[in-house]
Design an enzyme around this catalytic site. Structure first.
Site, PDB file in Angstrom:
ATOM      1  N   LYS A 188       0.815  -1.211   0.000  1.00 53.21           N
ATOM      2  CA  LYS A 188       0.000   0.000   0.000  1.00 53.21           C
ATOM      3  C   LYS A 188       0.859   1.275   0.000  1.00 53.21           C
ATOM      4  O   LYS A 188       0.413   2.319  -0.455  1.00 53.21           O
ATOM      5  CB  LYS A 188      -0.908   0.026   1.228  1.00 53.21           C
TER       6      LYS A 188
HETATM    7  C1  LIG Z   1      -4.393  -4.751   0.485  1.00 48.62           C
HETATM    8  C2  LIG Z   1      -3.677  -6.020   0.414  1.00 48.62           C
HETATM    9  C3  LIG Z   1      -4.032  -7.000  -0.520  1.00 48.62           C
HETATM   10  C4  LIG Z   1      -5.205  -6.849  -1.451  1.00 48.62           C
HETATM   11  O1  LIG Z   1      -4.990  -5.856  -2.436  1.00 48.62           O
HETATM   12  P1  LIG Z   1      -6.236  -5.290  -3.254  1.00 48.62           P
HETATM   13  O2  LIG Z   1      -5.666  -4.196  -4.081  1.00 48.62           O
HETATM   14  O3  LIG Z   1      -7.215  -4.793  -2.248  1.00 48.62           O
HETATM   15  O4  LIG Z   1      -6.783  -6.402  -4.056  1.00 48.62           O
HETATM   16  C5  LIG Z   1      -3.271  -8.159  -0.571  1.00 48.62           C
HETATM   17  N1  LIG Z   1      -2.239  -8.358   0.277  1.00 48.62           N
HETATM   18  C6  LIG Z   1      -1.875  -7.438   1.184  1.00 48.62           C
HETATM   19  C7  LIG Z   1      -0.756  -7.737   2.093  1.00 48.62           C
HETATM   20  C8  LIG Z   1      -2.568  -6.234   1.283  1.00 48.62           C
HETATM   21  O5  LIG Z   1      -2.199  -5.331   2.190  1.00 48.62           O
END
Ligand SMILES: *Cc1c(COP(=O)(O)O)cnc(C)c1O
Length: 497
Positions: A113
């Protein structure tokens, strides 16, 4: 470039408006009216460029109301060495002949993120300025763990912004909770909710759609925005690293220019995999997308049947950031795949509200199936994937990425398609140390999460991510909590309105 609503219920807006609004005020999500096209030769010109240069080039295509200087400044501030100290911002690691791991977690909070949330505040502030908005921006975030901390870090002490994060009380790991609760900054609030992630996300979406409440806020000089992947400013930065990975494969001489690759993404809200799809639509040579789910396998069922059905139990897993039943960005994807038919989107999402499920038309489904394959991993399979990958390749996966690797293996077995594949690695393994160490040792561990981090590090002789060091000793600064029905009053209280 202008942005339109997936529900056909709003005028076209500039990218600055799309980013500052977060989502369409009457429901629906903003998407670019058309997807910019690039030729392979243009991509290849970036072979020796930095991540930042590539990012500026891609951003310019979507943020046509931003000056080049505004984009350059935002990119430079977001991906500076202090925040991303590794030589490559998103290192690509080869674990076997045809499998590469794209490490997206070298930012400050150890989750992918950061790739988007380190830059979103810069894009948002520039948007607000451009639109001459004088109100204070309130960022509401629903998090299944990782977005919360990444958003808090991105937005803390940013002037003119307040950020309030909601997370499910029992839905995040101890480390994730501590990461959020120890956040400093004058403008940050963290609230635990008695409910699951979908409850958090729905509560936040309802606030966005609450016209009366919005009017009250505006009277108090506030405007809401979102740092969740419903905000276009979250998706755009994620397009960049798929191009970067392709260039790395070329440099490694693993593929020839133009050769198609497969991309596997551990998926929750469908944001990361949608960014990969946008990269493909722009011109990146991709053969298949493998959408990886955990036991909450709404998406893999959908990709199998064309029916999206949330009428099922919500399961808590060792990959909590994928514990989601309502994948927000699927709406964008369906709109892209059904030829921008907002009538159908409106109908499907009305059905979802009333019946907890919808079925898409045959034509759209066939189109999706040509490019997308859905797989899922049970808890035992995810654990086995961690152990096997460590034993065979001496590489430590976090539980989310483990689901990705397992899904890729399943896809390969079923299809026989052995093309070079990139697996998006979405978190550093130390963020989920308990599940990782338990998987390696094949036993349940009772000790405290921080002792587990130490043991995992000494057992595997790997380094703990810098974002997690010293966390245990830091002071918890946030003590808000509420139930799902009082999220709105909590927001009002925090904002003192
Ligand atoms: C947010 C997240 C996901 C999922 O990603 P999306 O873009 O919501 O599909 C997968 N793995 C981790 C570790 C995350 O933080």
């Amino acid at each position: 470039m202008e942005y339109i609503s997936t529900r056909g219920n709003y005028r076209k807006v500039s990218s600055a408006e799309a980013i500052s609004l977060g989502m369409v005020p009457d429901g629906g999500l903003f998407i670019p009216e058309m997807i910019p096209q690039i030729r392979l030769e243009e991509i290849l010109e970036f072979k020796d460029s930095s991540y930042q240069e590539l990012a500026v080039w891609i951003f310019e295509k979507y943020l046509s109301d931003f000056s080049k200087k505004e984009i350059k400044d935002s990119v430079a501030a977001a991906y500076k060495e202090e925040s991303f100290p590794s030589k490559e911002k998103t290192p690509l690691l080869k674990i076997n002949e045809n499998t590469y791991i794209l490490e997206l977690w070298h930012g400050p909070t150890a989750a992918f993120k950061d790739m988007a949330l380190q830059i979103l505040p810069h894009l948002l502030l520039k948007s607000v300025k451009k639109l001459n908005i004088k109100k204070e921006i309130v960022i509401l975030v629903a998090t299944s763990g990782d977005t919360g901390k990444a958003a808090l870090e991105g937005f803390k002490d940013v002037d003119g912004v307040k950020i309030i994060v909601f997370y499910p009380e029992d839905g995040v790991s101890r480390v994730q909770e501590d990461q959020m609760k120890t956040t400093t900054g004058k403008n940050t609030s963290v609230v635990s909710i008695k409910g699951n992630f979908d409850d958090c996300q729905t509560a936040v979406k309802n606030i966005f759609a609450d016209k009366e409440f919005k009017a009250e806020l505006e009277a108090d000089n506030y405007q809401f925005s979102s740092a969740n992947s419903i905000n276009w400013g979250r998706l755009l930065p994620q397009i960049v690293y798929y191009f970067q990975a392709y260039l790395e494969l070329l440099k490694d001489k693993k593929i020839k220019a133009g050769e198609k690759i497969n991309i596997t993404v551990p998926t929750g809200n469908f944001g990361n995999i949608l960014a990969a799809y946008y990269a493909f639509k722009m011109g990146l040579p991709v053969n298949k997308f493998i959408c990886a789910s955990n036991d909450n396998k709404v998406l893999s069922d959908f990709l199998e049947t064309g029916v999206y059905n949330i009428n099922r139990d919500f399961k808590k897993t060792i990959s909590p950031s994928m514990d989601i039943l309502i994948s927000s960005n699927l709406e964008r994807f369906l709109f892209e795949m059904n030829g921008h038919d907002s009538g159908k989107i409106n109908k499907w999402y009305q059905d979802l509200k009333t019946d907890k499920s919808f079925k898409i038309d045959e034509e759209t489904f066939t189109k999706i199936r040509e490019m997308f394959s859905g797989e899922f991993s049970s808890e035992a399979e995810a654990r086995a994937s961690i152990k096997q990958t460590y034993q065979q390749y001496n590489y430590l996966l976090d539980p989310h990425t483990a689901v990705g690797v397992d899904s890729l293996n399943k896809y390969r077995q079923q299809s026989g398609d052995q093309k070079t594949a990139v697996v998006a690695s979405t978190a550093n393994p130390y963020k989920f140390s308990r599940a990782v160490l338990e998987s390696l040792k094949e036993e349940k561990l009772e000790q405290d999460e921080y002792r587990i981090i130490e043991e995992l590090s000494s057992l595997t002789e790997t380094e703990v991510h810098r974002g997690l060091i010293g966390l245990e000793e830091m002071e918890n600064r946030h003590h808000h909590s509420c139930d799902i029905n009082s999220v709105k009053s909590k927001v009002a209280k925090i904002l003192k309105i």
